[in-house]
Design a protein around this motif. Sequence first.
Motif, PDB file in Angstrom:
ATOM      1  N   LEU A  97       0.824  -1.207   0.000  1.00 17.32           N
ATOM      2  CA  LEU A  97       0.000   0.000   0.000  1.00 17.32           C
ATOM      3  C   LEU A  97       0.864   1.265   0.000  1.00 17.32           C
ATOM      4  O   LEU A  97       0.580   2.225  -0.728  1.00 17.32           O
ATOM      5  N   ILE A  98       1.923   1.269   0.811  1.00 14.91           N
ATOM      6  CA  ILE A  98       2.823   2.427   0.837  1.00 14.91           C
ATOM      7  C   ILE A  98       3.493   2.608  -0.522  1.00 14.91           C
ATOM      8  O   ILE A  98       3.602   3.719  -1.041  1.00 14.91           O
ATOM      9  N   GLY A  99       3.930   1.485  -1.113  1.00 16.15           N
ATOM     10  CA  GLY A  99       4.559   1.560  -2.426  1.00 16.15           C
ATOM     11  C   GLY A  99       3.611   2.056  -3.497  1.00 16.15           C
ATOM     12  O   GLY A  99       3.998   2.815  -4.387  1.00 16.15           O
ATOM     13  N   LEU A 100       2.349   1.636  -3.413  1.00 10.68           N
ATOM     14  CA  LEU A 100       1.356   2.088  -4.385  1.00 10.68           C
ATOM     15  C   LEU A 100       1.166   3.597  -4.315  1.00 10.68           C
ATOM     16  O   LEU A 100       1.172   4.291  -5.339  1.00 10.68           O
ATOM     17  N   VAL A 101       1.024   4.119  -3.092  1.00  3.68           N
ATOM     18  CA  VAL A 101       0.829   5.563  -2.917  1.00  3.68           C
ATOM     19  C   VAL A 101       2.061   6.328  -3.400  1.00  3.68           C
ATOM     20  O   VAL A 101       1.962   7.318  -4.137  1.00  3.68           O
ATOM     21  N   LEU A 102       3.245   5.864  -2.979  1.00  7.00           N
ATOM     22  CA  LEU A 102       4.475   6.534  -3.392  1.00  7.00           C
ATOM     23  C   LEU A 102       4.634   6.510  -4.911  1.00  7.00           C
ATOM     24  O   LEU A 102       5.009   7.505  -5.527  1.00  7.00           O
ATOM     25  N   GLY A 103       4.326   5.360  -5.511  1.00 10.33           N
ATOM     26  CA  GLY A 103       4.456   5.235  -6.953  1.00 10.33           C
ATOM     27  C   GLY A 103       3.539   6.182  -7.702  1.00 10.33           C
ATOM     28  O   GLY A 103       3.940   6.791  -8.704  1.00 10.33           O
ATOM     29  N   LEU A 104       2.309   6.319  -7.234  1.00 14.05           N
ATOM     30  CA  LEU A 104       1.370   7.239  -7.880  1.00 14.05           C
ATOM     31  C   LEU A 104       1.830   8.686  -7.741  1.00 14.05           C
ATOM     32  O   LEU A 104       1.732   9.488  -8.682  1.00 14.05           O
ATOM     33  N   LEU A 188      -6.473  -3.741  -9.074  1.00  9.80           N
ATOM     34  CA  LEU A 188      -6.828  -3.000  -7.862  1.00  9.80           C
ATOM     35  C   LEU A 188      -8.237  -3.351  -7.394  1.00  9.80           C
ATOM     36  O   LEU A 188      -8.480  -3.532  -6.200  1.00  9.80           O
ATOM     37  N   VAL A 189      -9.152  -3.436  -8.342  1.00  5.70           N
ATOM     38  CA  VAL A 189     -10.529  -3.800  -8.002  1.00  5.70           C
ATOM     39  C   VAL A 189     -10.571  -5.212  -7.441  1.00  5.70           C
ATOM     40  O   VAL A 189     -11.233  -5.487  -6.430  1.00  5.70           O
ATOM     41  N   ASN A 190      -9.856  -6.132  -8.079  1.00 10.71           N
ATOM     42  CA  ASN A 190      -9.837  -7.515  -7.611  1.00 10.71           C
ATOM     43  C   ASN A 190      -9.235  -7.611  -6.211  1.00 10.71           C
ATOM     44  O   ASN A 190      -9.716  -8.371  -5.362  1.00 10.71           O
ATOM     45  N   PHE A 191      -8.184  -6.818  -5.962  1.00  9.18           N
ATOM     46  CA  PHE A 191      -7.551  -6.821  -4.638  1.00  9.18           C
ATOM     47  C   PHE A 191      -8.515  -6.293  -3.582  1.00  9.18           C
ATOM     48  O   PHE A 191      -8.622  -6.842  -2.476  1.00  9.18           O
ATOM     49  N   ALA A 192      -9.225  -5.203  -3.919  1.00  9.98           N
ATOM     50  CA  ALA A 192     -10.182  -4.628  -2.964  1.00  9.98           C
ATOM     51  C   ALA A 192     -11.283  -5.634  -2.637  1.00  9.98           C
ATOM     52  O   ALA A 192     -11.684  -5.788  -1.476  1.00  9.98           O
ATOM     53  N   GLY A 198     -12.309 -12.237   1.324  1.00 12.44           N
ATOM     54  CA  GLY A 198     -11.359 -13.249   1.775  1.00 12.44           C
ATOM     55  C   GLY A 198     -11.047 -14.287   0.721  1.00 12.44           C
ATOM     56  O   GLY A 198     -10.373 -15.277   0.989  1.00 12.44           O
ATOM     57  N   SER A 199     -11.526 -14.068  -0.502  1.00 11.59           N
ATOM     58  CA  SER A 199     -11.293 -14.990  -1.605  1.00 11.59           C
ATOM     59  C   SER A 199     -10.437 -14.321  -2.676  1.00 11.59           C
ATOM     60  O   SER A 199     -10.605 -13.124  -2.956  1.00 11.59           O
ATOM     61  N   ALA A 200      -9.519 -15.088  -3.271  1.00 10.46           N
ATOM     62  CA  ALA A 200      -8.642 -14.538  -4.303  1.00 10.46           C
ATOM     63  C   ALA A 200      -9.404 -14.201  -5.573  1.00 10.46           C
ATOM     64  O   ALA A 200      -8.987 -13.342  -6.347  1.00 10.46           O
ATOM     65  N   GLY A 201     -10.529 -14.855  -5.787  1.00  9.40           N
ATOM     66  CA  GLY A 201     -11.307 -14.604  -6.990  1.00  9.40           C
ATOM     67  C   GLY A 201     -10.732 -15.340  -8.186  1.00  9.40           C
ATOM     68  O   GLY A 201      -9.617 -15.867  -8.146  1.00  9.40           O
ATOM     69  N   PRO A 202     -11.463 -15.392  -9.298  1.00  7.02           N
ATOM     70  CA  PRO A 202     -11.033 -16.154 -10.475  1.00  7.02           C
ATOM     71  C   PRO A 202      -9.743 -15.645 -11.114  1.00  7.02           C
ATOM     72  O   PRO A 202      -9.070 -16.386 -11.820  1.00  7.02           O
ATOM     73  N   LEU A 203      -9.394 -14.371 -10.873  1.00 13.26           N
ATOM     74  CA  LEU A 203      -8.180 -13.831 -11.480  1.00 13.26           C
ATOM     75  C   LEU A 203      -6.912 -14.281 -10.768  1.00 13.26           C
ATOM     76  O   LEU A 203      -5.815 -14.175 -11.311  1.00 13.26           O
ATOM     77  N   ARG A 204      -7.055 -14.783  -9.538  1.00 15.57           N
ATOM     78  CA  ARG A 204      -5.878 -15.150  -8.757  1.00 15.57           C
ATOM     79  C   ARG A 204      -6.020 -16.490  -8.036  1.00 15.57           C
ATOM     80  O   ARG A 204      -5.245 -16.778  -7.134  1.00 15.57           O
TER      81      ARG A 204
END
Length: 273
Positions: A97-104, A188-192, A198-204
């Motif tokens: 999360l910190i890396g995402l904010v810093l990167g943006l 990002l949507v899939n991660f949220a 609590g499920s990785a979903g079909p993408l992961r």
Amino acid sequence: MKSSNPVLGRLSAAAQQPTYTVPGAAAQPYSYGGRTYQQPAGYGYPETVQTARDVMTIDDVVVKTVSLIGAAVAAAAVTWIVVPPPAMGAVWIAAMLIGLVLGLVISFAQVTNPVVLFAYAIVEGVFLGAVSKAFETRWNGIVAQAVIATLSVFLIMAMLYKARIVRATPKFMKVVIGAAAGLAVVMLVNFAISLFTGSAGPLRDGGGIAIIFSLICIVVAALMFVVTFQQIEDGIAAGLPRKYGWLGAFGILVELVWLYLEILRLISYFQED
């Protein structure tokens, strides 16, 4: 998931910004945007190319890139050794999360301060160290495989670009950057969603869709190297200030991280019992 790097587009945009001249210098030709122009008598080079020491060079970009990668690898190694296994999950999420904010922030504000760039590299290193240790604990030898594959893809794309087998045309760059941005949003949507369900979903989840998605991400991440190489080359040709070399190095680091993570995931899918 930080692959859609807006700074890549901004770097080329910066190369197109108008420059200013100073009187008193002899007429000399200069290159801009791939063409050679004759500077009018009585005027000097554009301000951004007056002093060779102050402009981007390929050697300078390489040094900056190696420095950032070195900082990330060192931070990853320390994290791997120091952080205990029970704390890996918390460190993983916090650093991500910190890396995402810093990167943006770096991307949209075009930050060229080395302190900020190294801070980003260190945070990414902590993230990679935690992720890698978690994967290695479950699948012995997977990290070495992912590292070798990542470096191989990077070198192959560098050679293809150098030989002009893959050309970064304007249309190519728009399509690849658009694809990378779209994938970033989807991830990002899939991660949220995964945080709440609590499920990785079909993408992961390691299934067929997850494998196809990772393959698409790997292809786009590899093509993003070509985009970055071209934009660095354009910046050098346009005489951008030396500080912009940090943005080129940042772009390569972001793409290496993304490519490594996707390859790591893909390998893990085929090692499931």
